[in-house]
Design an enzyme around this catalytic site. Sequence first.
Site, PDB file in Angstrom:
ATOM      1  N   ASP A  48       0.829  -1.200   0.000  1.00 11.52           N
ATOM      2  CA  ASP A  48       0.000   0.000   0.000  1.00 11.52           C
ATOM      3  C   ASP A  48       0.865   1.253   0.000  1.00 11.52           C
ATOM      4  OD1 ASP A  48      -2.918   1.159   0.773  1.00 11.52           O
ATOM      5  OD2 ASP A  48      -1.376   2.226   1.903  1.00 11.52           O
ATOM      6  N   TYR A  53       3.059   9.752   0.030  1.00 13.76           N
ATOM      7  CA  TYR A  53       4.146   9.038   0.710  1.00 13.76           C
ATOM      8  C   TYR A  53       5.489   9.270   0.015  1.00 13.76           C
ATOM      9  CZ  TYR A  53       0.339   6.246   2.820  1.00 13.76           C
ATOM     10  OH  TYR A  53      -0.794   5.820   3.473  1.00 13.76           O
ATOM     11  N   LYS A  82      -2.805   6.009  -3.968  1.00 15.08           N
ATOM     12  CA  LYS A  82      -3.879   6.958  -3.661  1.00 15.08           C
ATOM     13  C   LYS A  82      -3.617   8.327  -4.277  1.00 15.08           C
ATOM     14  CE  LYS A  82      -3.878   4.731   0.873  1.00 15.08           C
ATOM     15  NZ  LYS A  82      -2.440   4.373   0.880  1.00 15.08           N
ATOM     16  N   HIS A 114      -7.558   9.681  -1.597  1.00 17.56           N
ATOM     17  CA  HIS A 114      -6.929   9.572  -0.280  1.00 17.56           C
ATOM     18  C   HIS A 114      -7.697  10.311   0.820  1.00 17.56           C
ATOM     19  CE1 HIS A 114      -2.659   9.113   1.662  1.00 17.56           C
ATOM     20  NE2 HIS A 114      -3.606   8.738   2.474  1.00 17.56           N
TER      21      HIS A 114
END
Length: 288
Positions: A48, A53, A82, A114
Amino acid sequence: MSSSSPSVTLNTGVQMPLLGLGTYKLQGSEVVRCAVDAALAAGYRAFDSAAVYRNEADLGRALRELLPKYGLTREDVFITSKLGPKDQGERAMEGALHSLSQLDLGYIDLYLIHWPGTQSLAVSDQRNPGNRALSWATLEELHAQGKLKAIGVSNYTPAHMKELMQSCKIPPAVLQVEFHPQLCQTELRRVCEEYGVCFQSYSSLGRGELTANPVVMEVAKTCERTPAQVLLRWAVQQGVPTLPKSSSPDRIQGNAQIFDFSLSQTDMDRLSALDCGHRYCWDPSEVA
């Protein structure tokens, strides 16, 4: 998907593993590669990530390099990413295509919005619903093209979910939210069940703080398991997929050892009784 990986069936008919590696805060190509290597060795088949990120490229590279080591192909793993809040609305196509390019794995198994809000807009801004709808229409288009095998949302409330279900052409396959014994999300799970949406957990360990909870520690001692394993088992035993994150190979391996034991109903009830609505992460309830 690898048949040895316990999974749930999404409303698209696709199998999604019950256990995946969360990669939030995993930064740097070597850190990501080490975590992916440990995860594949431990049997993880889901990973994930997210645009925010900033590790999509490192994750994609690590998988391309490491899958052959374990006799696996792209089709054996399930990749989630996302859409960042900065790309909500008119920039959704650009954001999603950037994620596809960064990962460079041909397609994304599951792509989520997200956050229900838009970066730089106030949570009360009435443009948020329109931006969400525009993002969803973009995801539907990319899903129809086969670039996103399944689409879904993250951090949506029951109200956000009901709004989406009234306007979407393709229903979300997954809702990913914070979920642990102190935040059981009963209403949200009921909404997901009503709409046939898979309810998926993140922050199952309460950012690590729940592993020190006295009840969790007592149950772990009784089971001769770690508190982390107990918390993860509590989720998957309810059929809720979970995404523990770690950069430690030992913890990654330990977190995978949750399918060879069960919690008694008494222990499940003791853990669920901790529910108090406490969040360790962001609260989406004020987003218009």
